[in-house]
Design a protein around this motif. Structure first.
Motif, mmCIF file in Angstrom:
data_model
loop_
_atom_site.group_PDB
_atom_site.id
_atom_site.type_symbol
_atom_site.label_atom_id
_atom_site.label_comp_id
_atom_site.label_asym_id
_atom_site.label_seq_id
_atom_site.Cartn_x
_atom_site.Cartn_y
_atom_site.Cartn_z
ATOM 1 N N PRO A 359 106.182 52.890 -64.983
ATOM 2 C CA PRO A 359 106.992 52.451 -63.838
ATOM 3 C C PRO A 359 106.905 53.376 -62.620
ATOM 4 C CG PRO A 359 108.384 53.299 -65.609
ATOM 5 C CD PRO A 359 106.991 53.268 -66.136
ATOM 6 N N VAL A 360 106.581 54.648 -62.831
ATOM 7 C CA VAL A 360 106.654 55.591 -61.702
ATOM 8 C C VAL A 360 105.659 55.226 -60.599
ATOM 9 C CG1 VAL A 360 106.513 58.022 -61.011
ATOM 10 C CG2 VAL A 360 107.448 57.410 -63.246
ATOM 11 N N LEU A 361 104.392 55.035 -60.983
ATOM 12 C CA LEU A 361 103.392 54.701 -59.955
ATOM 13 C C LEU A 361 102.726 53.344 -60.218
ATOM 14 C CD1 LEU A 361 101.578 58.126 -59.283
ATOM 15 C CD2 LEU A 361 103.070 56.868 -57.739
ATOM 16 N N GLY A 362 103.295 52.585 -61.138
ATOM 17 C CA GLY A 362 102.694 51.309 -61.521
ATOM 18 C C GLY A 362 102.647 50.289 -60.399
ATOM 19 N N ASP A 363 103.525 50.450 -59.407
ATOM 20 C CA ASP A 363 103.531 49.481 -58.303
ATOM 21 C C ASP A 363 102.662 49.919 -57.146
ATOM 22 O OD1 ASP A 363 105.169 47.729 -59.564
ATOM 23 O OD2 ASP A 363 107.009 48.723 -58.869
ATOM 24 N N PHE A 364 102.139 51.124 -57.253
ATOM 25 C CA PHE A 364 101.282 51.618 -56.174
ATOM 26 C C PHE A 364 99.861 51.091 -56.399
ATOM 27 C CE2 PHE A 364 98.310 54.824 -54.562
ATOM 28 C CZ PHE A 364 98.670 54.790 -53.224
ATOM 29 N N LYS A 365 99.430 50.165 -55.565
ATOM 30 C CA LYS A 365 98.133 49.516 -55.797
ATOM 31 C C LYS A 365 97.133 49.866 -54.693
ATOM 32 C CE LYS A 365 99.260 46.716 -59.335
ATOM 33 N NZ LYS A 365 99.890 45.412 -59.227
ATOM 34 N N ILE A 366 95.875 49.927 -55.094
ATOM 35 C CA ILE A 366 94.802 50.170 -54.123
ATOM 36 C C ILE A 366 93.956 48.904 -54.053
ATOM 37 C CG2 ILE A 366 92.800 51.636 -53.592
ATOM 38 C CD1 ILE A 366 94.307 53.769 -55.398
ATOM 39 N N TYR A 367 93.659 48.448 -52.839
ATOM 40 C CA TYR A 367 93.045 47.124 -52.690
ATOM 41 C C TYR A 367 91.569 47.164 -52.315
ATOM 42 C CZ TYR A 367 97.793 45.472 -53.069
ATOM 43 O OH TYR A 367 99.047 45.205 -53.542
ATOM 44 N N TRP A 368 90.924 48.310 -52.478
ATOM 45 C CA TRP A 368 89.522 48.433 -52.049
ATOM 46 C C TRP A 368 88.596 47.469 -52.770
ATOM 47 C CZ3 TRP A 368 87.727 54.199 -51.389
ATOM 48 C CH2 TRP A 368 88.545 54.813 -50.441
ATOM 49 N N PRO A 371 91.170 42.198 -54.727
ATOM 50 C CA PRO A 371 92.224 41.659 -53.850
ATOM 51 C C PRO A 371 93.598 41.694 -54.511
ATOM 52 C CG PRO A 371 90.648 39.943 -54.517
ATOM 53 C CD PRO A 371 90.090 41.247 -54.977
ATOM 54 N N LYS A 372 93.596 41.705 -55.860
ATOM 55 C CA LYS A 372 94.909 41.775 -56.544
ATOM 56 C C LYS A 372 95.439 43.203 -56.609
ATOM 57 C CE LYS A 372 93.856 38.757 -60.214
ATOM 58 N NZ LYS A 372 92.581 38.873 -60.463
ATOM 59 N N GLY A 373 94.578 44.157 -56.272
ATOM 60 C CA GLY A 373 95.006 45.551 -56.285
ATOM 61 C C GLY A 373 94.757 46.214 -57.632
ATOM 62 N N GLN A 374 94.488 47.510 -57.600
ATOM 63 C CA GLN A 374 94.281 48.270 -58.843
ATOM 64 C C GLN A 374 95.217 49.469 -58.844
ATOM 65 O OE1 GLN A 374 90.074 48.907 -57.981
ATOM 66 N NE2 GLN A 374 89.510 47.978 -59.919
ATOM 67 N N VAL A 375 95.752 49.779 -60.014
ATOM 68 C CA VAL A 375 96.545 51.010 -60.111
ATOM 69 C C VAL A 375 95.580 52.198 -60.111
ATOM 70 C CG1 VAL A 375 98.489 49.936 -61.311
ATOM 71 C CG2 VAL A 375 96.616 50.948 -62.638
ATOM 72 N N ILE A 376 96.092 53.402 -59.907
ATOM 73 C CA ILE A 376 95.221 54.578 -59.713
ATOM 74 C C ILE A 376 94.233 54.748 -60.860
ATOM 75 C CG2 ILE A 376 95.192 57.101 -59.449
ATOM 76 C CD1 ILE A 376 97.987 56.830 -58.146
ATOM 77 N N PHE A 377 94.699 54.581 -62.087
ATOM 78 C CA PHE A 377 93.826 54.754 -63.263
ATOM 79 C C PHE A 377 92.627 53.803 -63.184
ATOM 80 C CE2 PHE A 377 92.327 53.961 -67.515
ATOM 81 C CZ PHE A 377 92.432 55.176 -68.168
ATOM 82 N N ASP A 378 92.906 52.520 -62.955
ATOM 83 C CA ASP A 378 91.819 51.524 -62.896
ATOM 84 C C ASP A 378 90.916 51.775 -61.691
ATOM 85 O OD1 ASP A 378 92.963 50.413 -65.089
ATOM 86 O OD2 ASP A 378 94.013 48.837 -64.003
ATOM 87 N N LEU A 380 90.180 54.666 -60.240
ATOM 88 C CA LEU A 380 89.267 55.801 -60.497
ATOM 89 C C LEU A 380 88.142 55.389 -61.435
ATOM 90 C CD1 LEU A 380 91.769 58.768 -60.988
ATOM 91 C CD2 LEU A 380 90.128 58.482 -59.124
ATOM 92 N N ASP A 381 88.503 54.623 -62.447
ATOM 93 C CA ASP A 381 87.522 54.143 -63.415
ATOM 94 C C ASP A 381 86.478 53.274 -62.711
ATOM 95 O OD1 ASP A 381 86.198 53.154 -65.552
ATOM 96 O OD2 ASP A 381 87.917 52.316 -66.594
ATOM 97 N N TYR A 382 86.956 52.334 -61.904
ATOM 98 C CA TYR A 382 86.040 51.409 -61.218
ATOM 99 C C TYR A 382 85.183 52.153 -60.194
ATOM 100 C CZ TYR A 382 84.411 46.944 -59.431
ATOM 101 O OH TYR A 382 83.609 45.880 -59.090
ATOM 102 N N LEU A 383 85.824 52.986 -59.410
ATOM 103 C CA LEU A 383 85.107 53.714 -58.353
ATOM 104 C C LEU A 383 83.959 54.539 -58.924
ATOM 105 C CD1 LEU A 383 84.978 54.837 -55.377
ATOM 106 C CD2 LEU A 383 86.552 56.625 -56.129
ATOM 107 N N THR A 384 84.206 55.224 -60.038
ATOM 108 C CA THR A 384 83.154 56.085 -60.586
ATOM 109 C C THR A 384 82.085 55.271 -61.301
ATOM 110 O OG1 THR A 384 84.611 56.466 -62.471
ATOM 111 C CG2 THR A 384 84.525 58.184 -60.801
ATOM 112 N N ALA A 385 82.484 54.454 -62.276
ATOM 113 C CA ALA A 385 81.475 53.768 -63.098
ATOM 114 C C ALA A 385 80.750 52.671 -62.331
ATOM 115 C CB ALA A 385 82.123 53.188 -64.358
ATOM 116 N N ASN A 386 81.464 51.954 -61.481
ATOM 117 C CA ASN A 386 80.825 50.774 -60.870
ATOM 118 C C ASN A 386 80.311 51.012 -59.454
ATOM 119 O OD1 ASN A 386 81.526 49.671 -63.248
ATOM 120 N ND2 ASN A 386 82.989 48.201 -62.435
#
Ligand code: PFF
Length: 455
Positions: A359-368, A371-378, A380-386
């Motif tokens: 809940p602490v940062l679960g609503d903080f989404k990145i839309y790069w 379009p649905k937005g990604q939480v920080i964990f996802d 970082l994973d996407y940015l590096t691997a993909n």
């Protein structure tokens, strides 16, 4: 680089294979591969993954090892020594390593927690619920993330990698044996064959370019490619080593481990009626239930999570070593400062990634990227691997084609090659044509351009 005169070399071919495979085999194989299979349609993902490993994995790995052995330098200085303008390629890889380690350590923390639970409690009842509750917690996952980061720090700090190399020689084959036993148990559970069909029979209606993007990213991630780690490893290889052989063996070991992890997890998911598309919790939700069905389940759980922890650590040390050795060589920091600074920064970013699962940062989404937005964990994973690793791969291909040149690359690869490098023609076409085309298509897809034309 200062250590160039007293550079070590791998004691044996086996030692090198184990160290390079140690970096490749890790949480990517055991945790990420099975859940990506589940999220991307099963067999069709596996098939695309295998095709990419054969064409791109071999080609790129050979390229990175050749640059390393030729220059005898670490990733940053290797690219710079061939052309002063290409030093940035090394920095690029270092940034990827830094970002990967941040969330990798969070997952490493989950492994530590599970190991702890197995030691203390023996079993984890309702493991799926347990996992979901646990990762969305605030302090405990950060604490275990700190434990994993501290273990990585201590190993890189002490430079006890000699011991790690020796331990790898025992732990890696043991991991293989354990995976086979768990896979057999999983395959003999009721309804397991449904899972096997899902895993091995490609359903082409599930094909999409997004599946290709996911498979490509996973090949890079799993083989530790596109960020120069293998350049550094290759720099310790002796001239008489057959590079082509090594570039076949490492992806082969890595892929066998990933496939076995799939056999251990996917049939069990179907047997227990769990959700195969659930994502990062797949291993954590499934395997405790499998151990529950085995004699000596607790012991199995303890040894298995210990082995996974070890596999994760042999990867995370190669990740931390990347920025650390750059800071020592280029910024003239001492080892202690470099290790503490980078481990500390990775810990902070990782803590944010961990909080993004709750809940602490679960609503903080990145839309790069979504379009649905990604939480920080996802994110970082996407940015590096993909993005970052495939971009590193594209740069490597352009570097070999236009800057280093095939003649020099070939000459290096042929050195020590018993077969006089019979794969040369394949390698050249693959590096010059296939790799860039595949990677450019992947980037077009990411930008949403490809699907506009093909649907
Ligand atoms: N290949 C590792 C794994 O599959 O877990 C992750 C990794 C390690 C990626 C080192 C990149 C790297 F440089």
């Amino acid at each position: 680089m200062e250590q160039s005169e007293k550079r070590g070399q791998w004691g044996s071919r086996f030692g090198f294979i184990m160290a390079a495979a140690g970096s490749a085999v890790g949480l990517g194989n055991l945790w990420k591969f099975p859940y990506l299979v589940g999220k991307n349609g099963g067999g069709v993902f596996v098939l695309i993954y295998l095709v990419i490993v054969v064409f791109l994995g071999y080609t790129m790995m050979l390229g990175e090892l050749a640059i390393g052995r030729n220059t005898k330098l670490n990733q940053y200085n290797a690219y710079r020594s061939i052309n002063s303008k290409t030093g940035f390629m090394g920095v690029f890889g270092i940034l990827s390593a830094f970002l990967i380690l941040s969330f990798y350590s969070v997952v490493g923390g989950w492994i530590c927690k599970y190991l702890f639970e197995f030691v203390i409690r023996g079993i984890i009842p309702d493991s799926q619920n347990f996992f979901n509750l646990y990762v969305s917690g605030t302090w405990e996952p950060i604490l275990w993330h700190a434990v994993f980061m501290a273990l990585t720090l201590i190993i890189v700090f002490g430079g006890v990698s000699g011991g790690i190399e020796k331990a790898s020689k025992i732990m890696m084959p043991t991991l293989l044996v354990f995976l086979i036993i768990i896979a057999v148990r999983s395959l003999t559970l009721p309804n397991a064959m449904e899972g096997v069909a899902y895993y091995l029979k490609p359903d082409f209606s599930k094909f999409s370019f997004q599946v290709v993007v996911a498979a490509m990213g996973q090949v890079f991630f799993s083989l530790s490619m596109g960020m120069g780690v293998l350049v550094t490893y290759g720099s310790y290889l002796k001239g008489e080593e057959d590079l082509s052989n090594n570039a076949l063996t490492i992806p082969a070991i890595d892929t066998i481990v990933a496939l076995l992890a799939g056999f251990a997890i996917i049939p069990a998911v179907f047997s227990f009626g769990m959700e195969v598309t659930q994502g990062p919790g797949l291993l954590f939700g499934t395997l405790p239930a499998v151990f529950d069905q085995m004699p000596f389940g607790q012991l199995f759980g303890i040894i298995f999570f210990l082995l996974v922890l070890f596999a994760g650590l042999t990867s995370s040390i190669s990740l931390l070593e990347s920025p650390v050795s750059w800071a020592i060589d280029s910024l003239k920091w001492n080892r202690k400062t470099a290790v503490i600074v980078f481990a500390g920064l990775c810990f902070i970013i990782g803590a944010a990634a961990s909080l993004s699962m709750g809940p602490v940062l679960g609503d903080f989404k990145i839309y790069w990227f979504d379009p649905k937005g990604q939480v920080i964990f996802d994110f970082l994973d996407y940015l590096t691997a993909n993005i970052l690793m495939p971009l590193g791969g594209l740069l490597l291909s352009l570097f070999i084609t236009f800057i280093w040149g095939y003649d020099r690359a070939f000459a290096e690869i042929r050195k020590g090659s018993k077969s006089n490098f019979s794969m040369g023609g394949f390698w050249k076409i693959s590096m010059m044509v296939l790799v860039p085309i595949m990677l450019i298509l992947v980037f077009l897809q990411q930008m949403g351009i490809l699907s506009r034309f093909i649907g």
